[in-house]
Write a protein that holds these residues in place. Structure first.
Motif, short mmCIF file in Angstrom:
data_model
loop_
_atom_site.label_atom_id
_atom_site.label_comp_id
_atom_site.label_asym_id
_atom_site.label_seq_id
_atom_site.Cartn_x
_atom_site.Cartn_y
_atom_site.Cartn_z
N UNK A 318 0.84 -1.19 0.00
CA UNK A 318 0.00 0.00 0.00
C UNK A 318 0.88 1.24 0.00
N UNK A 319 0.50 2.22 -0.81
CA UNK A 319 1.24 3.48 -0.88
C UNK A 319 0.33 4.62 -0.46
N UNK A 320 0.63 5.22 0.68
CA UNK A 320 -0.11 6.42 1.08
C UNK A 320 0.20 7.59 0.15
N UNK A 321 1.42 7.62 -0.39
CA UNK A 321 1.80 8.71 -1.29
C UNK A 321 0.89 8.76 -2.51
N UNK A 322 0.54 7.58 -3.04
CA UNK A 322 -0.34 7.52 -4.21
C UNK A 322 -1.76 7.96 -3.84
N UNK A 323 -2.28 7.44 -2.73
CA UNK A 323 -3.66 7.70 -2.38
C UNK A 323 -3.89 9.12 -1.85
N UNK A 324 -2.85 9.75 -1.31
CA UNK A 324 -2.99 11.10 -0.75
C UNK A 324 -2.36 12.17 -1.64
N UNK A 325 -2.20 11.85 -2.92
CA UNK A 325 -1.60 12.81 -3.85
C UNK A 325 -2.43 14.08 -3.91
N UNK A 326 -1.75 15.22 -3.93
CA UNK A 326 -2.44 16.52 -3.93
C UNK A 326 -3.31 16.70 -5.17
N UNK A 327 -2.84 16.15 -6.30
CA UNK A 327 -3.61 16.30 -7.54
C UNK A 327 -4.76 15.31 -7.65
N UNK A 328 -4.85 14.39 -6.68
CA UNK A 328 -5.94 13.44 -6.66
C UNK A 328 -5.55 12.10 -7.26
N UNK A 329 -6.44 11.14 -7.17
CA UNK A 329 -6.21 9.80 -7.67
C UNK A 329 -7.37 9.42 -8.59
N UNK A 494 -0.32 16.18 10.62
CA UNK A 494 0.51 16.95 11.54
C UNK A 494 1.32 16.02 12.45
N UNK A 495 0.74 14.86 12.76
CA UNK A 495 1.42 13.91 13.64
C UNK A 495 1.89 12.65 12.90
N UNK A 496 1.13 12.23 11.89
CA UNK A 496 1.45 11.00 11.16
C UNK A 496 1.99 11.36 9.78
N UNK A 497 3.31 11.18 9.60
CA UNK A 497 3.97 11.56 8.35
C UNK A 497 3.78 10.47 7.30
N UNK A 498 2.63 10.53 6.60
CA UNK A 498 2.33 9.51 5.60
C UNK A 498 2.23 10.06 4.19
N UNK A 499 2.37 11.36 4.00
CA UNK A 499 2.19 11.95 2.68
C UNK A 499 3.22 11.43 1.68
N UNK A 500 4.41 11.10 2.15
CA UNK A 500 5.48 10.63 1.26
C UNK A 500 5.80 9.15 1.46
#
Length: 544
Positions: A318-329, A494-500
């Motif tokens: 699972x990739x959080x980076x893909x699912x939380x992309x700023x441009x969307x999925x 802010x607490x869980x660094x999952x964006x990348x």
């Protein structure tokens, strides 16, 4: 702390002011008739606690009237006001004036009684002023009064102890017989026992025993796992050492970190073979958090500074980076910007999140579906490998039975295979080509089950593939208490660094340094949340 110089102003017979200075200080300065008030105004026209002087976050000083109390400030009725030089406050018969600052004080107040009581009315000469003047004997009156007090406040409250029927009856009275002995309201969970003191106080003038508490509190766990060590460490302590009732609805728990620190600041001295670190204060004397995670067939605990060992073996890809992309999925409804809350649903308790499932979390959006296309389209269930293969074989049996000429789809049709063997062949072929594929054919190709699961050969004929079991950690710190609902004002990231985060093996539980950005230790700090030991820990560990 607020440092304040008080100037008490009185007038001599000529009407000239006579001043007397005194110094007071405190985090809050209370004003009222009560003896505990730092500014003590001894007049019945002043409330026990009339107002308080506090410091705001920007450092300014304010005066706040208590509930149902109004102040007269500069001639106008108000509830609160900033204390600036020249401000005049009337409290009952007193006038308080804020004087210009000097001498390094935070506040200088002058206080003068401007409306003294009127004593012009003299007592009438025929008014009796003594007991003897009333024709009563002081001795008889005193004995009668003492006997009445003993009867009302000693004898009557003791009666319910000697008669269960009387005890049950007096509970229904508007004013109970035992009410005179109550030192205050009970804790919220004990309110139903408020009128029946004998539920806990089973012997008059005898302290409540631990056995009385454990009759109801049967599930209270020990502090230490080993019973012998528990008895050795806490053999002199009783429930009432920490839990003192009659202190109000929310004050049964002891919020005092000093009792915890008395053992844990040098825990090796108490227990030489312990793996726990010394703890003296959350802000300055607390070791890194330890996380519980799956390794192999069991659970282990690792400190967060052990970066090499902190990887989650969930069995998922699972990739959080893909699912939380700023441009969307990409979704069936177009490019969609996802939020953490789309998948992580907080339970009503506020402590844990609801378990995620394929049906409710992944398939409800229409993004993930287990479909197969060769030689005809169908949909496989999300379940065990055997359930998937059984569904495929059943599907192809029905498809072949509906149209016998469909058997031409089988590669082995030259030998005129049976319908069952043809269905098995189609099921195995399709499963290998779509559902249980481990590598994509092209960059745009979807992997079906292998998109999220790790798939390995099983060596079985019926189901040649094995999906790695999924084990998602639900509680990383089972020995601690954390309420997500109280942190809803913050963003998850802010607490869980999952964006990348590209891999499910990444662990994003915030370290203690992140918590210290908002939480101080035992001592209050400006702009911080005071956090003692019981903010995150419970003394009584739950039974395993």
């Amino acid at each position: 702390m607020i440092s304040c110089l008080l100037i008490h102003v009185s007038r001599n017979p000529q009407g000239l002011p006579v001043c007397k200075d005194s110094f007071i200080s405190g985090a809050t300065i209370e004003i009222g008739r009560g003896a505990a008030c730092k500014i003590h105004l001894l007049d019945h026209r002043v409330n026990q606690l009339h107002a308080s002087i506090v410091r705001s976050e920007n450092g300014a000083l304010f005066i706040n009237g208590e509930k149902n109390v109004t102040l007269k400030i500069n001639g106008y009725i108000a509830q609160h006001a900033e204390l600036t030089p020249g401000t005049q406050i009337e409290i009952g018969p007193y006038l308080l004036i804020v004087e210009p600052l000097a001498g390094g004080y935070d506040l200088i107040l002058s206080i003068e009684l401007i409306h003294p009581l009127n004593h012009t009315e003299a007592a009438k000469p025929d008014t009796p002023l003594t007991v003897a003047a009333l024709g009563l004997s002081k001795r008889k009156f005193g004995f009668s009064l003492a006997a009445g007090i003993l009867f009302l406040f000693l004898f009557l409250p003791m009666l319910p102890h000697f008669s269960a029927a009387l005890d049950k009856w007096q509970v229904s009275l508007p004013l109970t017989l035992t009410g005179a002995w109550s030192p205050g309201s009970l804790a919220g969970g004990h309110r139903m026992l408020d009128a029946q003191c004998s539920s806990c106080h089973q012997k008059p003038f005898t302290a409540i025993s631990d056995e009385t508490c454990t009759v109801c509190h049967t599930q209270v766990g020990r502090h230490l796992e080993k019973e012998a060590l528990q008895d050795k460490t806490f053999h002199t302590m009783r429930c009432t050492n920490c839990h003192i009732d009659h202190k109000g609805a929310e004050r049964l728990l002891l919020h005092d970190s000093s009792k915890c620190v008395s053992c844990h600041d040098n825990i090796k001295h108490k227990l030489a073979d312990t793996q726990l670190g010394n703890v003296s204060d959350f802000a300055a004397g607390h070791p890194p958090f330890r996380l519980s995670l799956f390794k192999g067939d069991g659970l282990i605990r690792l400190r967060q500074d052990n970066k090499a060992g902190l990887t989650e073996q969930s069995g998922l890809k699972y990739s959080h980076q893909v699912h939380l992309a700023k441009e969307g999925i990409s979704t069936p409804e177009g490019d969609t910007v996802m939020r953490c809350q789309d998948c992580h649903k907080l339970e009503e308790s506020g402590r844990h999140f609801s378990a995620m499932t394929m049906k409710n979390t992944c398939q409800q959006s229409g993004c993930h579906a287990l479909d197969f296309t060769e030689p005809v389209e169908g949909l496989a269930p999300h379940g065990s490998e055997h359930a998937v293969m059984d569904r495929l074989r059943e599907f192809y049996i029905n498809w072949l039975a509906s149209t016998p000429e469909n058997q031409s789809a089988c590669q082995n049709n030259a030998d005129t295979p049976s319908m069952l063997s043809c269905a098995n062949e189609l099921a195995d072929r399709n499963a290998a080509a779509t559902l249980f594929r481990t590598r994509p054919v092209s960059k745009k190709d979807r992997l079906e089950c292998g998109e999220c699961h790790e798939i390995k050969p099983s060596g079985e004929k019926e189901v040649p593939w094995k999906v790695t079991p999924v084990r998602i950690n639900r509680d990383w710190q089972p020995g601690a208490v954390f309420n997500h609902a109280k942190h809803e004002t913050m963003k998850c990231t802010d607490c869980h660094d999952k964006l990348n985060s590209k891999f499910s093996a990444d662990i994003a539980i915030p370290a203690i340094t992140k918590c210290r950005e908002c939480h101080s230790g035992n001592r209050p700090a400006k702009g911080m949340v005071t956090s003692g030991c019981d903010s995150c820990h419970r003394f009584h560990q739950p039974a395993k």
